[in-house]
Design an enzyme around this catalytic site. Structure first.
Site, PDB file in Angstrom:
ATOM      1  N   ASP A 140      -2.588  -2.134   0.196  1.00  0.00           N
ATOM      2  CA  ASP A 140      -2.650  -1.583   1.554  1.00  0.00           C
ATOM      3  C   ASP A 140      -2.619  -2.699   2.602  1.00  0.00           C
ATOM      4  O   ASP A 140      -3.084  -3.812   2.352  1.00  0.00           O
ATOM      5  CB  ASP A 140      -3.937  -0.744   1.692  1.00  0.00           C
ATOM      6  CG  ASP A 140      -3.884   0.197   2.889  1.00  0.00           C
ATOM      7  OD1 ASP A 140      -2.782   0.411   3.441  1.00  0.00           O
ATOM      8  OD2 ASP A 140      -4.946   0.712   3.269  1.00  0.00           O
ATOM      9  N   GLY A 141      -2.087  -2.352   3.772  1.00  0.00           N
ATOM     10  CA  GLY A 141      -2.140  -3.270   4.916  1.00  0.00           C
ATOM     11  C   GLY A 141      -0.810  -3.868   5.343  1.00  0.00           C
ATOM     12  O   GLY A 141      -0.778  -4.744   6.206  1.00  0.00           O
ATOM     13  N   ASN A 142       0.292  -3.380   4.781  1.00  0.00           N
ATOM     14  CA  ASN A 142       1.611  -3.930   5.150  1.00  0.00           C
ATOM     15  C   ASN A 142       1.922  -3.716   6.627  1.00  0.00           C
ATOM     16  O   ASN A 142       2.424  -4.622   7.306  1.00  0.00           O
ATOM     17  CB  ASN A 142       2.726  -3.246   4.345  1.00  0.00           C
ATOM     18  CG  ASN A 142       2.660  -3.550   2.867  1.00  0.00           C
ATOM     19  OD1 ASN A 142       1.915  -4.432   2.439  1.00  0.00           O
ATOM     20  ND2 ASN A 142       3.434  -2.824   2.082  1.00  0.00           N
ATOM     21  N   ARG A 168      -0.137  -3.184   9.222  1.00  0.00           N
ATOM     22  CA  ARG A 168      -0.978  -3.988  10.116  1.00  0.00           C
ATOM     23  C   ARG A 168      -0.562  -5.451  10.089  1.00  0.00           C
ATOM     24  O   ARG A 168      -0.589  -6.144  11.098  1.00  0.00           O
ATOM     25  CB  ARG A 168      -2.455  -3.854   9.714  1.00  0.00           C
ATOM     26  CG  ARG A 168      -3.117  -2.627  10.306  1.00  0.00           C
ATOM     27  CD  ARG A 168      -4.399  -2.295   9.601  1.00  0.00           C
ATOM     28  NE  ARG A 168      -4.148  -1.670   8.311  1.00  0.00           N
ATOM     29  CZ  ARG A 168      -5.080  -1.403   7.412  1.00  0.00           C
ATOM     30  NH1 ARG A 168      -6.331  -1.748   7.647  1.00  0.00           N
ATOM     31  NH2 ARG A 168      -4.772  -0.808   6.286  1.00  0.00           N
ATOM     32  N   HIS A 182       6.383  -4.252   4.756  1.00  0.00           N
ATOM     33  CA  HIS A 182       6.690  -3.699   3.430  1.00  0.00           C
ATOM     34  C   HIS A 182       7.549  -4.675   2.627  1.00  0.00           C
ATOM     35  O   HIS A 182       7.349  -4.859   1.430  1.00  0.00           O
ATOM     36  CB  HIS A 182       7.409  -2.352   3.551  1.00  0.00           C
ATOM     37  CG  HIS A 182       6.548  -1.260   4.118  1.00  0.00           C
ATOM     38  ND1 HIS A 182       5.260  -1.025   3.677  1.00  0.00           N
ATOM     39  CD2 HIS A 182       6.775  -0.335   5.091  1.00  0.00           C
ATOM     40  CE1 HIS A 182       4.749  -0.001   4.353  1.00  0.00           C
ATOM     41  NE2 HIS A 182       5.639   0.415   5.223  1.00  0.00           N
ATOM     42  N   SER A 203       2.079   7.203  -1.928  1.00  0.00           N
ATOM     43  CA  SER A 203       1.236   8.354  -2.273  1.00  0.00           C
ATOM     44  C   SER A 203       1.903   9.668  -1.865  1.00  0.00           C
ATOM     45  O   SER A 203       2.834   9.681  -1.048  1.00  0.00           O
ATOM     46  CB  SER A 203      -0.123   8.237  -1.577  1.00  0.00           C
ATOM     47  OG  SER A 203       0.005   8.518  -0.197  1.00  0.00           O
ATOM     48  N   GLU A 237       0.635  11.759   0.024  1.00  0.00           N
ATOM     49  CA  GLU A 237       0.376  11.882   1.462  1.00  0.00           C
ATOM     50  C   GLU A 237       1.313  11.006   2.300  1.00  0.00           C
ATOM     51  O   GLU A 237       1.570  11.302   3.473  1.00  0.00           O
ATOM     52  CB  GLU A 237      -1.085  11.522   1.769  1.00  0.00           C
ATOM     53  CG  GLU A 237      -2.109  12.538   1.297  1.00  0.00           C
ATOM     54  CD  GLU A 237      -2.311  12.566  -0.219  1.00  0.00           C
ATOM     55  OE1 GLU A 237      -2.026  11.541  -0.890  1.00  0.00           O
ATOM     56  OE2 GLU A 237      -2.744  13.608  -0.753  1.00  0.00           O
ATOM     57  N   LEU A 261       3.144  -7.302 -20.449  1.00  0.00           N
ATOM     58  CA  LEU A 261       2.459  -6.451 -19.471  1.00  0.00           C
ATOM     59  C   LEU A 261       3.184  -5.110 -19.263  1.00  0.00           C
ATOM     60  O   LEU A 261       4.407  -5.088 -19.143  1.00  0.00           O
ATOM     61  CB  LEU A 261       2.410  -7.199 -18.128  1.00  0.00           C
ATOM     62  CG  LEU A 261       1.877  -6.438 -16.917  1.00  0.00           C
ATOM     63  CD1 LEU A 261       0.363  -6.305 -16.997  1.00  0.00           C
ATOM     64  CD2 LEU A 261       2.267  -7.154 -15.621  1.00  0.00           C
ATOM     65  N   ARG A 267      -8.637  -3.018  -3.863  1.00  0.00           N
ATOM     66  CA  ARG A 267      -7.978  -2.476  -2.669  1.00  0.00           C
ATOM     67  C   ARG A 267      -7.961  -3.542  -1.589  1.00  0.00           C
ATOM     68  O   ARG A 267      -9.005  -4.101  -1.248  1.00  0.00           O
ATOM     69  CB  ARG A 267      -8.655  -1.217  -2.132  1.00  0.00           C
ATOM     70  CG  ARG A 267      -7.881  -0.679  -0.907  1.00  0.00           C
ATOM     71  CD  ARG A 267      -8.350   0.639  -0.382  1.00  0.00           C
ATOM     72  NE  ARG A 267      -7.411   1.104   0.649  1.00  0.00           N
ATOM     73  CZ  ARG A 267      -7.084   2.364   0.880  1.00  0.00           C
ATOM     74  NH1 ARG A 267      -7.621   3.322   0.154  1.00  0.00           N
ATOM     75  NH2 ARG A 267      -6.230   2.679   1.826  1.00  0.00           N
ATOM     76  N   ARG A 307     -12.001   2.997   0.675  1.00  0.00           N
ATOM     77  CA  ARG A 307     -11.775   4.346   0.134  1.00  0.00           C
ATOM     78  C   ARG A 307     -10.758   4.307  -0.996  1.00  0.00           C
ATOM     79  O   ARG A 307     -10.050   3.324  -1.190  1.00  0.00           O
ATOM     80  CB  ARG A 307     -11.354   5.316   1.242  1.00  0.00           C
ATOM     81  CG  ARG A 307     -10.150   4.874   2.045  1.00  0.00           C
ATOM     82  CD  ARG A 307      -9.739   5.920   3.099  1.00  0.00           C
ATOM     83  NE  ARG A 307      -8.704   5.388   3.962  1.00  0.00           N
ATOM     84  CZ  ARG A 307      -8.897   4.914   5.204  1.00  0.00           C
ATOM     85  NH1 ARG A 307     -10.093   4.931   5.742  1.00  0.00           N
ATOM     86  NH2 ARG A 307      -7.892   4.431   5.904  1.00  0.00           N
ATOM     87  N   SER A 346      -8.418   6.944  -1.458  1.00  0.00           N
ATOM     88  CA  SER A 346      -7.163   7.560  -0.989  1.00  0.00           C
ATOM     89  C   SER A 346      -6.396   8.308  -2.086  1.00  0.00           C
ATOM     90  O   SER A 346      -5.182   8.118  -2.246  1.00  0.00           O
ATOM     91  CB  SER A 346      -6.271   6.504  -0.320  1.00  0.00           C
ATOM     92  OG  SER A 346      -6.922   5.928   0.780  1.00  0.00           O
TER      93      SER A 346
END
Ligand code: IPE
Ligand code: IPE
Ligand code: MG
Length: 246
Positions: free
Chosen positions: A21-23, A25, A38, A66, A68, A132, A189, A195, A197
């Protein structure tokens, strides 16, 4: 001693899940459009995947898009879908080089046809890799996944192939998109949000949680090592007493 040397091979998390998360911002902070963030985020995925493969982590699940996120402005969603296609084309050789096997979880039927096709090609191409396993969560949400699982189980019960009193935790796990994959040991995260999410709600039951204010494009391999070292200092009790687990 450098960070990498502080990592204990004996206590390596088998499965690490990351909410990247945070791309947006990150881009905004430099006066750039969200897509710039991104694109930079893809570079972080590249670096972290290589680092995880090198450390011998078995599973890396990355929350990329996601359910959402479909509600974002159409231009951003469209641009992200194109970025995904470009990224697969660019990154497949790296996955091959690092012996990484790509898989996905989520409702792929909602992805544009080309995006879906490219993913399927990459999944097939990397399917024999033994290092992996990278699990990309795309058009994924835990509530969607659990609803699908309930639907499948109910159908089997109605058809008479499964008895209601036979349903146990394993039955539920087996009907999730992550069937066969051990639960995450560590959830990271980025971006300072505290959270989940709608990510892996069932599977994270006993994961160790690690939150960092670092925005995803800034999340370096050193930050990744820091999260693993932090995890290795936790005592995982699974409901038992401290004396029982040492
Ligand atoms: C995470 O970064 C990537 C996706 C959800 C696709 P964001 O796009 O959510 O970035 P912020 O949270 O707005 O900064
Ligand atoms: C979570 O990030 C989903 C992904 C990283 C793909 P969001 O940016 O969508 O989460 P919220 O909306 O802040 O909870
Ligand atoms: Mg976000």
């Amino acid at each position: 001693m450098d960070l990498k040397e502080q990592i204990s091979k004996a206590r390596m998390p088998r499965h690490i899940a990351i909410i990247m998360d945070g791309n947006g911002r990150w881009a905004k902070r430099q006066g750039m459009a969200r897509m710039f963030g991104h694109r930079q985020g893809v570079q972080t995925v590249h670096n972290i995947t290589e680092a995880a493969a090198e450390l011998g982590v078995e599973y890396l699940t990355l929350y990329a898009f996601s359910t959402e996120n479909w509600n974002r402005p159409k231009e951003e969603v469209d641009a992200l879908m194109i970025l995904l296609v470009d990224t697969i084309a660019k990154e497949t050789p790296t996955l091959m080089k690092n012996n990484v096997r790509l898989t996905t979880i989520g409702d792929l039927s909602r992805l544009p046809e080309e995006t879906c096709r490219k993913f399927k090609e990459c999944i097939a191409q990397t399917s024999a890799n033994t290092g992996l396993q990278m699990v990309l969560a795309l058009s994924y949400s835990a509530r969607w996944e659990l609803t699908e699982a309930v639907r499948m189980v109910a159908k089997k019960a109605a058809e008479g192939t499964l008895r209601a009193d036979e349903i146990d935790e394993q039955t539920v796990s087996m009907h999730l998109t992550t069937a066969g994959i051990p639960d995450p040991d560590l959830l990271i995260r980025t971006s300072g949000e505290l959270r989940i999410s709608n990510f892996l709600l069932w599977q994270l039951a006993y994961a160790e949680l690690y939150f960092t204010p670092c925005l995803w494009p800034d999340f370096s391999v050193e930050e990744f090592y820091r999260a693993i070292i932090d995890y290795q200092h936790r005592e995982r009790r699974f409901g038992k007493t401290s004396e029982q687990v040492i």
